[in-house]
Design an enzyme around this catalytic site. Structure first.
Site, short mmCIF file in Angstrom:
data_model
loop_
_atom_site.label_atom_id
_atom_site.label_comp_id
_atom_site.label_asym_id
_atom_site.label_seq_id
_atom_site.Cartn_x
_atom_site.Cartn_y
_atom_site.Cartn_z
N ASN A 112 -0.13 3.20 11.34
CA ASN A 112 -1.08 3.58 12.40
C ASN A 112 -0.78 2.75 13.64
O ASN A 112 -0.10 1.73 13.54
CB ASN A 112 -2.53 3.29 11.95
CG ASN A 112 -2.71 1.84 11.52
OD1 ASN A 112 -2.39 1.45 10.40
ND2 ASN A 112 -3.18 1.02 12.44
N HIS A 161 -4.48 -10.19 -2.17
CA HIS A 161 -4.67 -10.56 -0.76
C HIS A 161 -5.75 -11.64 -0.66
O HIS A 161 -6.65 -11.71 -1.50
CB HIS A 161 -5.14 -9.36 0.06
CG HIS A 161 -4.27 -8.15 -0.06
ND1 HIS A 161 -4.35 -7.28 -1.12
CD2 HIS A 161 -3.31 -7.68 0.76
CE1 HIS A 161 -3.46 -6.31 -0.95
NE2 HIS A 161 -2.81 -6.52 0.17
N HIS A 203 -8.58 3.21 5.64
CA HIS A 203 -7.60 2.91 4.59
C HIS A 203 -7.02 4.22 4.05
O HIS A 203 -5.85 4.27 3.65
CB HIS A 203 -8.26 2.09 3.47
CG HIS A 203 -7.30 1.62 2.42
ND1 HIS A 203 -6.14 0.92 2.71
CD2 HIS A 203 -7.30 1.76 1.06
CE1 HIS A 203 -5.49 0.65 1.57
NE2 HIS A 203 -6.17 1.16 0.57
N HIS A 254 -3.06 0.10 -4.82
CA HIS A 254 -2.26 -1.00 -5.38
C HIS A 254 -2.36 -0.92 -6.90
O HIS A 254 -3.43 -1.06 -7.46
CB HIS A 254 -2.78 -2.36 -4.91
CG HIS A 254 -2.35 -2.71 -3.52
ND1 HIS A 254 -1.37 -3.62 -3.26
CD2 HIS A 254 -2.76 -2.23 -2.33
CE1 HIS A 254 -1.20 -3.72 -1.95
NE2 HIS A 254 -2.04 -2.88 -1.36
N SER A 291 0.82 -1.23 0.00
CA SER A 291 0.00 0.00 0.00
C SER A 291 0.84 1.27 0.00
O SER A 291 1.66 1.47 0.89
CB SER A 291 -0.87 0.05 1.26
OG SER A 291 -1.91 -0.85 1.17
N MET A 347 -2.30 -7.60 6.86
CA MET A 347 -3.15 -8.58 6.14
C MET A 347 -2.45 -9.18 4.93
O MET A 347 -3.10 -9.55 3.95
CB MET A 347 -4.44 -7.89 5.68
CG MET A 347 -5.22 -7.18 6.76
SD MET A 347 -6.60 -6.26 6.08
CE MET A 347 -7.04 -5.23 7.50
#
Ligand code: HPA
Length: 276
Positions: free
Chosen positions: A239, A87, A251, A65, A34, A215
């Site tokens: 974060n 993912h 996000h 992405h 990201s 993730m």
């Protein structure tokens, strides 16, 4: 000779396509998570292929992405970068998530720098920190090696003791020290997502020994180690994980912080590819 498995056939097709688009393989691969895809803007002699053009690669459904493979030179060193990854939470199988990396290894890369955005759990970590991954907790409930083992890729029961290459980590730490930026180190836990964790889950992860949570990454690392490639893992702490601060997670904020920190991450990766 035994019959080629479906995976071997698919990897042979992907390799053919990679050779068609790019010629021979470089030694180093990068997976840019990201907000980190822009590193490819610094590549010299860049050649790009969209994932749509490559068999077995899937277009990314996640904002931030890019969904392209870029081959070029970084600091004069030949590299190939996955700008964007897939993912589990997009609905892909574990085998599909790792297919592009396996294809790059089959093509010829032998080391991979895997980056991600993560929430900080350890009190050592602050928003904007970079964390070298020392080890992981695979909490996705999945493993890309489930099913018949492809013996030509690697063993049925691969060792994961040194999943994050100690020598590569030392190099990264040296670069961190010499470059005057504080590189943290810790254990990365991956959940399935796509919901962020609850504060109770973060508390559990803390007690389990996780320093950061995300993730992605762990399935790729398992597939890379299975196939004998060396891994350097880097998390951008975008974060503090749920419950570790009063903020709610979004996000957009993750992308915003990744964007702010990308200069340091890019610096680290550039120096790293020069050093190995
Ligand atoms: N949790 C899970 N994944 C993440 C986070 C988080 O806090 N931040 C960025 N990716």
């Amino acid at each position: 000779m035994s019959k080629a498995s479906d995976t071997e056939t698919d990897l042979a097709l992907a390799r053919e396509a990679l050779e068609y688009h790019f010629g021979g393989a470089p030694k180093i691969g990068l997976i840019l998570g990201s907000g980190l895809s822009e590193l490819v803007d610094f590549f010299e002699e860049a050649k790009e292929a969209s994932y749509r053009e490559l068999p077995g690669f899937m277009p990314s459904t996640v904002e931030g992405h890019k969904g392209a493979l870029v081959r070029g030179k970084l600091e004069g060193v030949p590299v190939v970068a996955m700008a964007g990854r897939n993912h589990l939470y997009e609905g892909h199988s574990a085998a599909a998530v790792v297919f592009p990396l396996r294809a790059l290894i089959h093509w010829g890369i032998d080391s991979v720098v895997i980056t991600n955005a993560a929430g900080g759990i350890s009190s050592n970590l602050a928003e904007g920190d970079l964390m070298l991954i020392s080890d992981h907790l695979n909490l996705t409930g999945r493993n890309p090696l489930v099913g018949e083992n492809v013996d030509s890729l690697g063993p049925r029961f691969p060792d994961m003791s040194y999943a994050y290459d100690p020598e590569l980590r030392e190099k990264a730490k040296e670069i961190g020290t010499n470059g005057g930026f504080d590189l943290k180190e810790g254990v990365y836990a991956s959940n399935l997502g796509p919901s962020y964790e609850t504060p109770a889950e973060v508390e559990m992860l803390d007690r389990m020994g996780a320093d950061a949570v995300g993730m992605s990454t762990v399935l790729e690392v398992i597939a890379a180690r299975h196939a004998g490639a060396r891994v350097l893992g880097l998390s951008c702490i975008t974060n503090l994980a749920a419950g570790k601060s009063k903020n709610v997670l979004s996000h957009d904020d993750v992308k915003e912080v990744a964007n702010r920190v990308k200069g340091r991450m890019q610096h680290l990766v550039r120096e790293f590819v020069k050093a190995i």
